[in-house]
Design a protein around this motif. Sequence first.
Motif, PDB file in Angstrom:
ATOM      1  N   PRO A   1      73.557  35.293  37.542  1.00  0.00           N
ATOM      2  CA  PRO A   1      73.904  33.897  37.842  1.00  0.00           C
ATOM      3  C   PRO A   1      75.051  33.802  38.853  1.00  0.00           C
ATOM      4  N   ILE A   2      74.862  32.939  39.835  1.00  0.00           N
ATOM      5  CA  ILE A   2      75.799  32.806  40.957  1.00  0.00           C
ATOM      6  C   ILE A   2      76.470  31.445  40.903  1.00  0.00           C
ATOM      7  N   VAL A   3      77.784  31.436  41.096  1.00  0.00           N
ATOM      8  CA  VAL A   3      78.553  30.199  41.226  1.00  0.00           C
ATOM      9  C   VAL A   3      79.172  30.186  42.616  1.00  0.00           C
ATOM     10  N   HIS A   4      79.002  29.070  43.332  1.00  0.00           N
ATOM     11  CA  HIS A   4      79.618  28.947  44.655  1.00  0.00           C
ATOM     12  C   HIS A   4      80.759  27.942  44.584  1.00  0.00           C
ATOM     13  N   LEU A   5      81.972  28.433  44.762  1.00  0.00           N
ATOM     14  CA  LEU A   5      83.152  27.575  44.801  1.00  0.00           C
ATOM     15  C   LEU A   5      83.372  27.121  46.236  1.00  0.00           C
ATOM     16  N   GLU A   6      83.465  25.835  46.444  1.00  0.00           N
ATOM     17  CA  GLU A   6      83.553  25.169  47.746  1.00  0.00           C
ATOM     18  C   GLU A   6      82.151  24.974  48.325  1.00  0.00           C
ATOM     19  N   ALA A   7      81.238  24.582  47.469  1.00  0.00           N
ATOM     20  CA  ALA A   7      79.849  24.358  47.880  1.00  0.00           C
ATOM     21  C   ALA A   7      79.695  23.000  48.561  1.00  0.00           C
ATOM     22  N   GLY A   8      78.612  22.879  49.315  1.00  0.00           N
ATOM     23  CA  GLY A   8      78.204  21.587  49.865  1.00  0.00           C
ATOM     24  C   GLY A   8      78.840  21.170  51.169  1.00  0.00           C
ATOM     25  N   LEU A   9      79.721  21.980  51.731  1.00  0.00           N
ATOM     26  CA  LEU A   9      80.336  21.612  53.011  1.00  0.00           C
ATOM     27  C   LEU A   9      79.334  21.856  54.137  1.00  0.00           C
ATOM     28  N   ARG A  10      79.271  20.932  55.068  1.00  0.00           N
ATOM     29  CA  ARG A  10      78.321  21.046  56.180  1.00  0.00           C
ATOM     30  C   ARG A  10      78.947  20.551  57.485  1.00  0.00           C
ATOM     31  N   SER A  11      78.778  21.354  58.541  1.00  0.00           N
ATOM     32  CA  SER A  11      79.191  20.941  59.886  1.00  0.00           C
ATOM     33  C   SER A  11      78.006  20.417  60.685  1.00  0.00           C
ATOM     34  N   ARG A  12      76.776  20.762  60.226  1.00  0.00           N
ATOM     35  CA  ARG A  12      75.531  20.462  60.953  1.00  0.00           C
ATOM     36  C   ARG A  12      75.431  21.243  62.268  1.00  0.00           C
ATOM     37  N   ASP A  13      76.208  22.295  62.396  1.00  0.00           N
ATOM     38  CA  ASP A  13      76.228  23.096  63.625  1.00  0.00           C
ATOM     39  C   ASP A  13      75.816  24.518  63.284  1.00  0.00           C
ATOM     40  N   ARG A  14      74.560  24.856  63.569  1.00  0.00           N
ATOM     41  CA  ARG A  14      74.063  26.188  63.225  1.00  0.00           C
ATOM     42  C   ARG A  14      74.472  27.253  64.234  1.00  0.00           C
ATOM     43  N   ASP A  15      75.224  26.863  65.254  1.00  0.00           N
ATOM     44  CA  ASP A  15      75.817  27.866  66.122  1.00  0.00           C
ATOM     45  C   ASP A  15      76.996  28.541  65.434  1.00  0.00           C
ATOM     46  N   MET A  16      77.505  27.928  64.374  1.00  0.00           N
ATOM     47  CA  MET A  16      78.606  28.509  63.607  1.00  0.00           C
ATOM     48  C   MET A  16      78.040  29.455  62.546  1.00  0.00           C
ATOM     49  N   PRO A  17      78.398  30.727  62.581  1.00  0.00           N
ATOM     50  CA  PRO A  17      77.900  31.645  61.553  1.00  0.00           C
ATOM     51  C   PRO A  17      78.228  31.171  60.140  1.00  0.00           C
ATOM     52  N   GLU A  18      79.376  30.511  59.991  1.00  0.00           N
ATOM     53  CA  GLU A  18      79.780  30.040  58.668  1.00  0.00           C
ATOM     54  C   GLU A  18      78.808  29.005  58.113  1.00  0.00           C
ATOM     55  N   GLU A  19      78.215  28.208  58.988  1.00  0.00           N
ATOM     56  CA  GLU A  19      77.274  27.190  58.521  1.00  0.00           C
ATOM     57  C   GLU A  19      76.028  27.853  57.924  1.00  0.00           C
ATOM     58  N   LEU A  20      75.563  28.906  58.552  1.00  0.00           N
ATOM     59  CA  LEU A  20      74.412  29.636  58.015  1.00  0.00           C
ATOM     60  C   LEU A  20      74.756  30.262  56.663  1.00  0.00           C
ATOM     61  N   ASN A  21      75.967  30.790  56.549  1.00  0.00           N
ATOM     62  CA  ASN A  21      76.388  31.369  55.275  1.00  0.00           C
ATOM     63  C   ASN A  21      76.442  30.307  54.176  1.00  0.00           C
ATOM     64  N   ARG A  22      76.904  29.108  54.522  1.00  0.00           N
ATOM     65  CA  ARG A  22      76.958  28.026  53.528  1.00  0.00           C
ATOM     66  C   ARG A  22      75.562  27.655  53.053  1.00  0.00           C
ATOM     67  N   LEU A  23      74.644  27.519  53.998  1.00  0.00           N
ATOM     68  CA  LEU A  23      73.279  27.124  53.653  1.00  0.00           C
ATOM     69  C   LEU A  23      72.615  28.159  52.750  1.00  0.00           C
ATOM     70  N   VAL A  24      72.745  29.421  53.120  1.00  0.00           N
ATOM     71  CA  VAL A  24      72.141  30.498  52.326  1.00  0.00           C
ATOM     72  C   VAL A  24      72.732  30.520  50.919  1.00  0.00           C
ATOM     73  N   THR A  25      74.039  30.463  50.835  1.00  0.00           N
ATOM     74  CA  THR A  25      74.712  30.582  49.541  1.00  0.00           C
ATOM     75  C   THR A  25      74.375  29.413  48.625  1.00  0.00           C
ATOM     76  N   ASP A  26      74.346  28.205  49.175  1.00  0.00           N
ATOM     77  CA  ASP A  26      74.074  27.038  48.327  1.00  0.00           C
ATOM     78  C   ASP A  26      72.635  27.015  47.817  1.00  0.00           C
ATOM     79  N   VAL A  27      71.704  27.536  48.607  1.00  0.00           N
ATOM     80  CA  VAL A  27      70.321  27.620  48.135  1.00  0.00           C
ATOM     81  C   VAL A  27      70.203  28.609  46.977  1.00  0.00           C
ATOM     82  N   LEU A  28      70.948  29.702  47.053  1.00  0.00           N
ATOM     83  CA  LEU A  28      70.843  30.755  46.037  1.00  0.00           C
ATOM     84  C   LEU A  28      71.660  30.465  44.783  1.00  0.00           C
ATOM     85  N   ALA A  29      72.719  29.665  44.909  1.00  0.00           N
ATOM     86  CA  ALA A  29      73.645  29.469  43.791  1.00  0.00           C
ATOM     87  C   ALA A  29      72.996  28.727  42.627  1.00  0.00           C
TER      88      ALA A  29
END
Length: 367
Positions: free
Chosen positions: A117-145
Amino acid sequence: MPKVALVHLIAAARPNFMKVAPLWHALKATSDFRPVIVHTGQHYDAAMSDDIFADLGLPAPDHHLGIGSGSHAEQTGKVMIAYEKLAMEERPDWLIVVGDVNSTAAASMAAGKLRIPIVHLEAGLRSRDRDMPEELNRLVTDVLADVLWTPSADADANLIAEGIPPERITRVGNIMMDSYELVRPAIEAADYPGELGYAPGGYGVVTLHRPSNVDVPEQLDRLVAALIAAQAHLPLIFPVHPRTKQRLGDAGMARLETAGVKLVGPAAYVRFMSLVAGAAAVITDSGGIQEETTYLGIPCLTLRENTERPITISEGTAQLVNADKLLERLIAALAQPKQDRKRPGYWDGKTAGRCVEDLRRRTTERP
């Protein structure tokens, strides 16, 4: 006796360490959780990792994966391989990942395939900019959490819009404020600005590290020129990130120094926050600093086209600016009378306690 739940806390980069610390202390104080710190080694500069553990009262990591630098794919792959091995040897009841760095997404992918079981602390933040590597990491993590701990209402709304079931979402607030309060006495006593010869309110702080700013020579040159212009109106202290120093090169560093910008190395958390707390304004491309300046009521000029923390603009002290407008916006910000700004709900230094309560409830309810 009731089972004590083993909790892996993934720490990888400076902001992770600050978010992990209050949660580790809160979990450590319980009788039903055993927190274990897993340091992936994604950031290995002493001032940006090991010293922060000491500042925040954390013990040495229980596990150090030793990943080091590399491309996004290299770091992600190395963390997946190393964390999978650890998780199979010492299977945790919960994996807690924080923020949006490569290690966060990588550990989540490894744990997800092991059905941990995965918990993501600081979930749901979005820049809407997929040129940012961090945005891709957020999307992946929130789907899996399995559990998504959010800092603000806009993050809740983002997750709901993406189809995340509401029962997996708990708004706990902003843990960065817990980190600040955890060491506030040390921050107030540090007086790093005084060591550098600056009085409170008599300087600004600069941080730059995002690839969109420092990896494009033309953009970095524009920012250097903008900082030189700003220096003429407000003395600037610039703790230079190692990557940024490399990109600036000797010529860029010399231009800033000649103009009077005070260049210093990366500072440990307490000393860095001593700088921020005494600043008249902050110029940054960091996400976390937008939150800390909002908490402290300090103007924050964010050198980005977008932010995954829009609440720091709508309710806080941040504003998005570009190099061309930096001087104009800085002068306007300095001219505004300091006034109390509304802090977003649950940005109160008590987030870690809410996290523990939610984790206990979910542990009890799990089959």
